[in-house]
Motif scaffolding. Structure first.
Motif, PDB file in Angstrom:
ATOM      1  N   THR A  30      28.377  52.631 -31.904  1.00  0.00           N
ATOM      2  CA  THR A  30      28.552  53.637 -32.946  1.00  0.00           C
ATOM      3  C   THR A  30      29.452  53.056 -34.027  1.00  0.00           C
ATOM      4  O   THR A  30      30.353  52.248 -33.751  1.00  0.00           O
ATOM      5  CB  THR A  30      29.186  54.926 -32.398  1.00  0.00           C
ATOM      6  OG1 THR A  30      30.454  54.613 -31.789  1.00  0.00           O
ATOM      7  CG2 THR A  30      28.281  55.566 -31.357  1.00  0.00           C
TER       8      THR A  30
ATOM      9  N   GLN B 281      28.936  51.740 -26.483  1.00  0.00           N
ATOM     10  CA  GLN B 281      28.743  52.942 -25.686  1.00  0.00           C
ATOM     11  C   GLN B 281      28.299  52.540 -24.286  1.00  0.00           C
ATOM     12  O   GLN B 281      27.413  51.725 -24.115  1.00  0.00           O
ATOM     13  CB  GLN B 281      27.694  53.853 -26.337  1.00  0.00           C
ATOM     14  CG  GLN B 281      28.028  54.242 -27.771  1.00  0.00           C
ATOM     15  CD  GLN B 281      29.352  54.979 -27.864  1.00  0.00           C
ATOM     16  OE1 GLN B 281      29.516  56.057 -27.288  1.00  0.00           O
ATOM     17  NE2 GLN B 281      30.300  54.403 -28.593  1.00  0.00           N
TER      18      GLN B 281
ATOM     19  N   THR C 119      25.066  55.027 -38.830  1.00  0.00           N
ATOM     20  CA  THR C 119      26.098  55.585 -37.949  1.00  0.00           C
ATOM     21  C   THR C 119      26.066  54.987 -36.551  1.00  0.00           C
ATOM     22  O   THR C 119      27.026  55.139 -35.795  1.00  0.00           O
ATOM     23  CB  THR C 119      25.954  57.105 -37.845  1.00  0.00           C
ATOM     24  OG1 THR C 119      24.646  57.419 -37.330  1.00  0.00           O
ATOM     25  CG2 THR C 119      26.135  57.771 -39.204  1.00  0.00           C
ATOM     26  N   SER C 120      24.981  54.315 -36.181  1.00  0.00           N
ATOM     27  CA  SER C 120      24.887  53.673 -34.877  1.00  0.00           C
ATOM     28  C   SER C 120      23.745  52.672 -34.896  1.00  0.00           C
ATOM     29  O   SER C 120      22.857  52.734 -35.763  1.00  0.00           O
ATOM     30  CB  SER C 120      24.661  54.698 -33.755  1.00  0.00           C
ATOM     31  OG  SER C 120      23.399  55.315 -33.894  1.00  0.00           O
TER      32      SER C 120
END
Length: 223
Positions: free
Chosen positions: A156, A177, A139-140
């Motif tokens: 992400t 991010q 997921t990241s």
């Protein structure tokens, strides 16, 4: 080393490079001398064998009419596409030949960059299958350049349903991010000796998923 994907330049290319190219907005229409030359940048080499590899790599370029008007050829993307995605190095070995080009819808985007690398037999299939498997649960991830002073950037993985993706390709969306978030759709395609990468991005909203899937399905078939 001047390759297309570049060894581990990672976030510096995929994030900072994206913002730099978007801000520049320097593009050329296809068919002009300077624009055509700029949009077909190739890693130089000294031997006839390498030159043949590079010519075959360019044969995997998307056709100029892959996207409808007002899309057109633009200045080529910056070299460098090395990245470790969810623990998988998408450039585990130095490529033997490479080429790159870019499409733009306008001077300020959105953009679609294409990278082609020539590798030993089996490596492209290996990379695509490993990335596809990793993305099932990832997921990241975090990545950084090879310099000790390179920043670490966290991405992400965004859940997007990409339609019409062939079995020899893997497609995903990721968002950096930080203060300036950039969302990109990425595709890797295993095409025999070639590993073909696409990056769809822009300065504003997330890219249209149809751009990356159109690119994957418009890729010329191998010999």
């Amino acid at each position: 080393m001047g390759t297309v994907f570049g060894r581990r330049t990672a976030a510096a290319v995929l994030v900072v490079g994206v913002m730099t190219m978007t801000a520049c907005g320097d593009e050329q229409s296809p068919g002009t001398g300077s624009g055509q030359a700029a949009s077909e940048s190739v890693s130089p080499s000294g031997s006839a064998t390498d030159a043949d590899l590079e010519a075959r790599a360019k044969s995997r370029f998307l056709p100029e009419d892959a996207f409808p008007d007002p899309w057109r050829l633009s200045q080529p993307p910056q070299p460098g596409f090395g990245l470790t995605v969810c623990g998988v190095d998408i450039e585990p070995e130095d490529p033997r030949g490479s080429a790159r080009r870019r499409f733009a819808q306008s001077a300020v985007g959105p953009f679609l960059s294409q990278y082609v690398q020539a590798h030993r037999d089996g490596l492209a299939d290996q990379v695509v299958s490993q990335v596809a498997e990793a993305l099932r649960s990832c997921t990241s991830f975090e990545t950084k350049g090879e310099s000790p002073t390179s920043p670490t950037t966290r991405f992400t993985i965004d859940k997007v349903a990409f339609a019409d993706v062939p079995a020899n390709a893997v497609v995903w969306r990721m968002t950096s991010q930080g203060e300036r978030k950039v969302t990109q759709d990425i595709a890797l395609v295993a095409d025999g000796e070639f590993l073909v990468g696409f990056v769809s991005y822009g300065a504003g909203p997330p890219p249209d998923p149809a751009v990356i899937t159109t690119a994957v399905n418009a890729l010329p078939q191998g010999d």
